[in-house]
Design an enzyme around this catalytic site. Sequence first.
Site, short mmCIF file in Angstrom:
data_model
loop_
_atom_site.label_atom_id
_atom_site.label_comp_id
_atom_site.label_asym_id
_atom_site.label_seq_id
_atom_site.Cartn_x
_atom_site.Cartn_y
_atom_site.Cartn_z
N ASP A 1 0.87 -1.18 0.00
CA ASP A 1 0.00 0.00 0.00
C ASP A 1 0.90 1.23 0.00
O ASP A 1 2.13 1.13 0.08
CB ASP A 1 -0.97 -0.02 1.19
CG ASP A 1 -2.20 0.87 0.92
OD1 ASP A 1 -2.13 1.72 0.01
OD2 ASP A 1 -3.22 0.73 1.62
C1 NOJ Z 1 -4.02 4.04 0.04
C2 NOJ Z 1 -5.20 3.15 0.25
O1 NOJ Z 1 -5.09 2.49 1.49
C3 NOJ Z 1 -5.37 2.09 -0.84
O2 NOJ Z 1 -6.58 1.44 -0.65
C4 NOJ Z 1 -5.29 2.71 -2.19
O3 NOJ Z 1 -5.42 1.72 -3.17
C5 NOJ Z 1 -3.97 3.44 -2.33
N1 NOJ Z 1 -3.89 4.47 -1.32
C6 NOJ Z 1 -3.80 4.06 -3.73
O4 NOJ Z 1 -4.70 5.05 -3.92
#
Ligand code: NOJ
Length: 750
Positions: free
Chosen positions: A281
């Site tokens: 993430d």
């Molecule tokens: C952080 C988020 O937790 C995740 O769900 C997301 O896909 C990413 N950012 C990218 O936007």
Amino acid sequence: MSEKHCLDLNKNGKMDVYEDPSQPVDARVEDLLGQMTLEEKLGQLSQVVMEGNSDEVHADILRQGRVGSFLPAWSAIGKADLRNRLQKLAVEESRLGIPFLMGFDAIHGFRTIFPIPLGMAAAWEPELFTKSHEVSAFEATATGIDWSFAPMVDLARDPRWGRISEGFGEDPYLGGLYAAASVKGFQGEDPSDRRHVVSCLKHYVGYGAAEGGRDYNTTDVSEYQLRNNYLPQFHAGVKAGAMTLMSAFNCLNGIPTSGNRHTLTEILRDEWGFNGFVVSDWASVLELVEQGIADGPAQAAKIALEAGVDMEMVTSSYIDTLGEQLASGEVSQETIDNAVRNILRIKFARGIFENPYVDETWQEDAFLKTEAVMLAREVAAKSCVLLKNDSDQLPLTKDGSKIALIGPLVSDKDELLGSWAGFGKGRDVVTLEEGIRAKLGPNATLTVCRGCDLTTGRRTITKTDGSIVEDPDAPVDQVGDQEFAAAIEAAQNADVVVMALGEPRGWSGENATRTELGLTGRQEELFNAAAAAGKPIIVVLFGGRPMSVVSIQEKAQAVLMAWQPGVQGGNAIADLLFGDQTPSGKITATFPRTVGQVPVHYNHFNTGRPQYQEYRDSTHLPLYPFGHGLSYTSFEYSEVELSSTSISVGEKVVASATVNNVGKRAGIEVVQLYIRDIAASRVRPIRELKGFVKIELKPGESRKVSFDIGNEQLSFIDEIGNVLVEPGKFAVWISKDSASGESAQFELKP
Ligand code: NOJ
């Protein structure tokens, strides 16, 4: 042509194996890997944010082969031409011409915005996830997106956690069906089809169990709970062919999930045979430092890579440190190569080497197509849940009555888009007011008054010195007392009052934890004042989570949970309010009466003293149980009949019940099958959903509904992943929700 790669022929005048689509994927991967420099390999492990303003920002790293994937910043979304120009640099001006994948969050729509996933889940129709994600894929690919960071399959039992809106609720079985249906929608039959996208199951794993509901927080989940509740949705998605997973932010049982070899390798790859790749993430590799298991970027990179995170999102600890770590022997060549292999395998399967570019004309006819908008209306109507309907207050008549439409959400557009609205635009949204106006006959009158804002300036924040002060950035109630009074007057003069209340969309989703689960700002005051007018009140509730709205349940005649319904929200809700559609949704996450009950979920364990569950100051019972939802009629269920009261392991018993529509209108019912393993080697939940069927019955009509119960329904998973089916007694319910019905019992013999 020195270093520069020629796409067609190598030095011997032949096409390289990796360039030849007729070669098996693994052979192409090995051929390409064999030609890559270390820098090019580490490039494949990097995901970079694509800036929208200039190609030059990224030109050098693309020519050097240092970008495995892009994630568009807001400024770069919707720019297929930009993507093509950048892809050209990767494909035609880098040495080996490896194209990048572009990933984006199409969570509940791309431009045609559907209800939030928690809303869609309430429809109990997995195919709706397939269909809506197919639309998202079609729209997203027109802008150059190859890969959607969805579905979010995190089980959640805590509505304080704002990301409960992005998932399917609290049931692992239902969640598994939705995960598989979502993957099918995004990826289609053929992953190389350019109008589908690669799917990404996230956030692996246990993220929804955050302590205190605070986002990103630590989780402590026993291996037994993990395997039975948090992993099954991921497993179902992997079995459905999901090509990627995203590791999460949370620390799980002492080991952060982006550095957790047990979950990322031992379970995901060794047990499940996952063959795709794992992306971290946002910055979650580098965050291993802050979390306290790495003393700097180098150690963070080593831990994450060796655990099984193949691609690093946004931060650069892989590309910055793995070269040196390889030289010093800290990290092996094999570990780096395996991560590269995993990524290349998906790129070949995606067909992106053959089709690196997107057709820029697609965008002219991709968004909000008629069928997509019709689907959004259907899904929104099916996702709404009729929580209460005293004396058949709903549906309303279209003509001849005076309706007061009151509340901060009566004509808001942006709010209805929801918490992860992709490329959605407020202007695409049909408001509740518009939806209702479109239904009314010439002799109806509609008075519309907001009454108050969604929030007031009363929110507090804690400053770094520990003092608690009023948040200067909190939106101030712009509406004022005059309009509040006008709304109450409208309620007094109306035959029926429809109130559009809820929480702001920004109060659910990522980093949007709440400590209270009720209405925000002055809405409770507005509701109570309107209710005091003595007219029938129908509340349409908007929110990204289960809400604790006890006074609404007590005082309103009807309550319709509309979630964040997307672009067709206003039309869909009006379809239901006026009876053009029949409510059929059922909640998939328990609505607590008070936040003090949290976590509260239907599939909990019994204590040794189940009679002592009450709080001193509250009942233990939730406001609405899992599976609850009404239609515009009533259904009666017969007792459960079993084809046998004793079967052997491997055999099946058929459980049946007859459902009768005893009301005056046609209705739709989700008939639910629950079981309980009464005595097992580990405590099992007091009820577990194991099947369901949606039926439509005319007034007076009845139907016998049957479910097969066999090993699949009777099994559970132990702490080390064994699937157990244990002889003993089982209870079976066929009921309208998780809290009602009488059970029948049978015995499973060895
Ligand atoms: C952080 C988020 O937790 C995740 O769900 C997301 O896909 C990413 N950012 C990218 O936007």
